[in-house]
Design an enzyme around this catalytic site. Structure first.
Site, mmCIF file in Angstrom:
data_model
loop_
_atom_site.group_PDB
_atom_site.id
_atom_site.type_symbol
_atom_site.label_atom_id
_atom_site.label_comp_id
_atom_site.label_asym_id
_atom_site.label_seq_id
_atom_site.Cartn_x
_atom_site.Cartn_y
_atom_site.Cartn_z
ATOM 1 N N GLY A 86 20.650 -34.038 -125.580
ATOM 2 C CA GLY A 86 21.740 -33.018 -125.733
ATOM 3 C C GLY A 86 22.955 -33.565 -126.298
ATOM 4 N N ASP A 141 22.338 -38.350 -114.537
ATOM 5 C CA ASP A 141 21.200 -38.545 -114.082
ATOM 6 C C ASP A 141 20.965 -37.302 -113.174
ATOM 7 O OD1 ASP A 141 18.429 -39.927 -114.351
ATOM 8 O OD2 ASP A 141 18.643 -39.275 -112.256
ATOM 9 N N SER A 152 10.587 -32.398 -124.129
ATOM 10 C CA SER A 152 9.854 -30.906 -124.615
ATOM 11 C C SER A 152 9.048 -31.398 -125.979
ATOM 12 C CB SER A 152 10.873 -29.776 -124.758
ATOM 13 O OG SER A 152 11.943 -30.328 -125.716
ATOM 14 N N THR A 196 6.908 -22.478 -120.001
ATOM 15 C CA THR A 196 6.522 -22.484 -121.723
ATOM 16 C C THR A 196 5.145 -21.893 -121.802
ATOM 17 O OG1 THR A 196 6.062 -23.925 -123.294
ATOM 18 C CG2 THR A 196 5.844 -24.963 -121.334
ATOM 19 N N TYR A 233 2.665 -32.317 -122.032
ATOM 20 C CA TYR A 233 4.067 -31.416 -121.821
ATOM 21 C C TYR A 233 3.794 -30.094 -121.140
ATOM 22 C CZ TYR A 233 7.370 -28.054 -123.036
ATOM 23 O OH TYR A 233 8.499 -26.908 -123.180
ATOM 24 N N HIS A 293 10.284 -28.379 -134.959
ATOM 25 C CA HIS A 293 10.455 -27.250 -135.134
ATOM 26 C C HIS A 293 10.291 -26.538 -136.373
ATOM 27 C CE1 HIS A 293 11.156 -27.685 -130.846
ATOM 28 N NE2 HIS A 293 9.956 -27.363 -130.844
ATOM 29 N N PHE A 334 1.304 -26.610 -141.928
ATOM 30 C CA PHE A 334 0.260 -27.433 -141.503
ATOM 31 C C PHE A 334 -1.263 -26.464 -141.232
ATOM 32 C CE2 PHE A 334 3.768 -29.697 -138.940
ATOM 33 C CZ PHE A 334 3.848 -30.708 -139.834
HETATM 34 N N1 UFG Z 1 4.716 -25.928 -138.580
HETATM 35 C C1 UFG Z 1 4.770 -26.279 -139.852
HETATM 36 N N2 UFG Z 1 5.170 -27.078 -140.623
HETATM 37 C C2 UFG Z 1 6.226 -28.018 -139.900
HETATM 38 C C3 UFG Z 1 6.328 -27.544 -138.634
HETATM 39 C C4 UFG Z 1 5.570 -26.549 -137.962
HETATM 40 O O1 UFG Z 1 3.747 -25.554 -140.453
HETATM 41 O O2 UFG Z 1 7.019 -28.651 -140.425
HETATM 42 C C5 UFG Z 1 3.933 -24.818 -138.088
HETATM 43 C C6 UFG Z 1 2.930 -25.555 -136.740
HETATM 44 O O3 UFG Z 1 1.755 -26.014 -137.102
HETATM 45 C C7 UFG Z 1 3.027 -24.113 -135.882
HETATM 46 C C8 UFG Z 1 4.178 -23.347 -136.312
HETATM 47 O O4 UFG Z 1 4.693 -23.977 -137.352
HETATM 48 O O5 UFG Z 1 1.961 -23.570 -136.521
HETATM 49 C C9 UFG Z 1 5.343 -23.366 -135.288
HETATM 50 O O6 UFG Z 1 5.421 -24.770 -134.851
HETATM 51 P P1 UFG Z 1 6.459 -25.413 -134.039
HETATM 52 O O7 UFG Z 1 6.455 -26.730 -133.814
HETATM 53 O O8 UFG Z 1 8.063 -24.769 -134.424
HETATM 54 O O9 UFG Z 1 6.386 -24.545 -132.560
HETATM 55 P P2 UFG Z 1 5.232 -24.734 -131.582
HETATM 56 O O10 UFG Z 1 4.346 -23.554 -131.798
HETATM 57 O O11 UFG Z 1 4.280 -25.899 -131.654
HETATM 58 O O12 UFG Z 1 5.831 -24.897 -130.180
HETATM 59 C C10 UFG Z 1 6.466 -24.029 -129.449
HETATM 60 C C11 UFG Z 1 7.591 -24.687 -128.634
HETATM 61 C C12 UFG Z 1 6.992 -25.814 -127.745
HETATM 62 C C13 UFG Z 1 5.794 -25.064 -126.712
HETATM 63 C C14 UFG Z 1 4.855 -24.400 -127.731
HETATM 64 C C15 UFG Z 1 4.187 -23.507 -126.730
HETATM 65 O O13 UFG Z 1 8.374 -25.329 -129.508
HETATM 66 O O14 UFG Z 1 7.970 -26.419 -126.891
HETATM 67 O O15 UFG Z 1 5.511 -23.585 -128.746
HETATM 68 O O16 UFG Z 1 3.196 -22.956 -127.404
HETATM 69 F F1 UFG Z 1 5.214 -26.116 -126.154
#
Ligand code: UFG
Length: 320
Positions: free
Chosen positions: A36, A51, A74, A114, A138, A184, A203
């Protein structure tokens, strides 16, 4: 109410702390600043840098009406590489917090759970009674905590709520998303618009979805905060209620990139990259239970709402 907010220097914790203060609550933020930021803690809150496992007992001894527990590690990828961090920082630390809550008879707990507790869904939208089969440490650590909370509520009369967030987005005033390690999608895309990153990698474009890119349920952080306030009000002693929080509508990665282009006016170069390990194709929430039992309804449901606020936050930070 006098409320302890753990992790109140992080993204969702700081926004919720701001909402709690605006609603007239007395807020103490406890954060070790491992992820944070000190300047993210809202001005009206008392801040304790410590802590959590060590400080929770003494703090709760002052007498609190409730705890909102956001503090956690996370990052899904990191949890696969270094699971020990997740079992320690999430599960062991929360057990210490629950013991402090029990010792001092703190009546209420709202926990940041989550969608990752469900893993790869059998069907969407995902309901709270869907199977919980997390696909990474996680999600497993958050599910373990949910189980601990269920047993503490039943045995010790705690009024507990777990809120299972889907993909949180947007910002509230000067409180928003700024992870040191950013993984994210929306903040990454906005970094390109802000000139701090060259392009976005999408991706995979061969998923079984309408445009081939992954679909996620994005929820505005203000709507999320509203659910926390409602959960505090509706909490029932001895009951552990679990609610999914999402809009019930998915947006694809391509749609997110396009929305960011529209909001920022920046062309945002995007290339298709290999699939990311562990990504489900589609994650969309059923939030019917939260709507019915908490009277909650998301209000900022469009990508323009969420990306627009996140972009304002990004620009404010660049100017300061
Ligand atoms: N993505 C891309 N390019 C990037 C980053 C992400 O294409 O540079 C895609 C990912 O593959 C995914 C989508 O964008 O399909 C969303 O990805 P995020 O990383 O933003 O979020 P996630 O869906 O992976 O994760 C979120 C929360 C996590 C949680 C999860 C639960 O951020 O903390 O949902 O399903 F665990």
């Amino acid at each position: 109410m006098k409320l302890l907010v753990t992790g109140g220097a992080g993204y969702v914790g700081s926004v919720c702390a701001a909402h709690l203060l605006e609603a007239g609550h007395d807020v103490v933020v406890l954060d070790d600043l491992s992820t944070g930021h000190r300047d993210a803690v809202p001005g009206g809150a008392r801040f304790v840098e410590a802590d959590l496992a060590e400080a929770a007992g003494d703090l709760l001894g002052e007498g609190f009406d409730g705890v909102l527990h956001f503090a956690a590690r996370s990052l899904v990828g990191e949890s696969v590489q270094k699971p020990e961090i997740y079992w320690q920082a999430n599960v062991v630390t929360t057990l210490r917090l629950l013991e402090a809550i029990r010792t001092h008879a703190t009546p209420r707990l709202v926990f940041s759970s989550t969608a990752a507790t469900y893993g790869e869904p059998e069907s969407v939208p995902i309901r709270e009674d869907s199977p919980t089969r997390p696909t990474n440490p996680y999600g497993a650590s958050k599910l373990a905590i949910d189980h601990m909370i269920t047993s503490y509520a039943a045995a010790h009369g705690l009024a507990a709520t777990s809120l299972r967030y889907f993909n949180v987005a947007g910002a509230h005033d000067r409180f928003g998303e700024r992870h040191t390690v950013e993984t994210h999608l929306i903040p990454i895309v906005l970094q390109v618009a802000a000139g701090t990153r060259e392009s976005v990698q999408m991706f995979g474009d061969d998923w079984d979805t309408p445009d081939g890119t992954c679909v996620r349920d994005y929820i505005h952080v203000d709507d999320l905060a509203d659910a926390h306030l409602r959960a505090l009000d509706r909490a029932t002693p001895g009951v552990h209620a679990i609610y999914n929080l999402g809009n019930g509508h998915g947006f694809s990665v391509r749609e997110v990139v396009e929305a960011c282009r529209e909001v920022t006016g920046h062309p945002i170069p995007a290339e298709v990259a290999p699939r990311r390990a562990g990504d489900p194709a589609v994650l969309v929430a059923s939030s019917e239970r939260a709507r019915t039992e908490l009277g909650w309804a998301p209000t900022r449901t469009t990508l323009a709402d969420m990306v627009g606020d996140a972009w304002r936050f990004t620009q404010q930070r660049q100017q300061s």
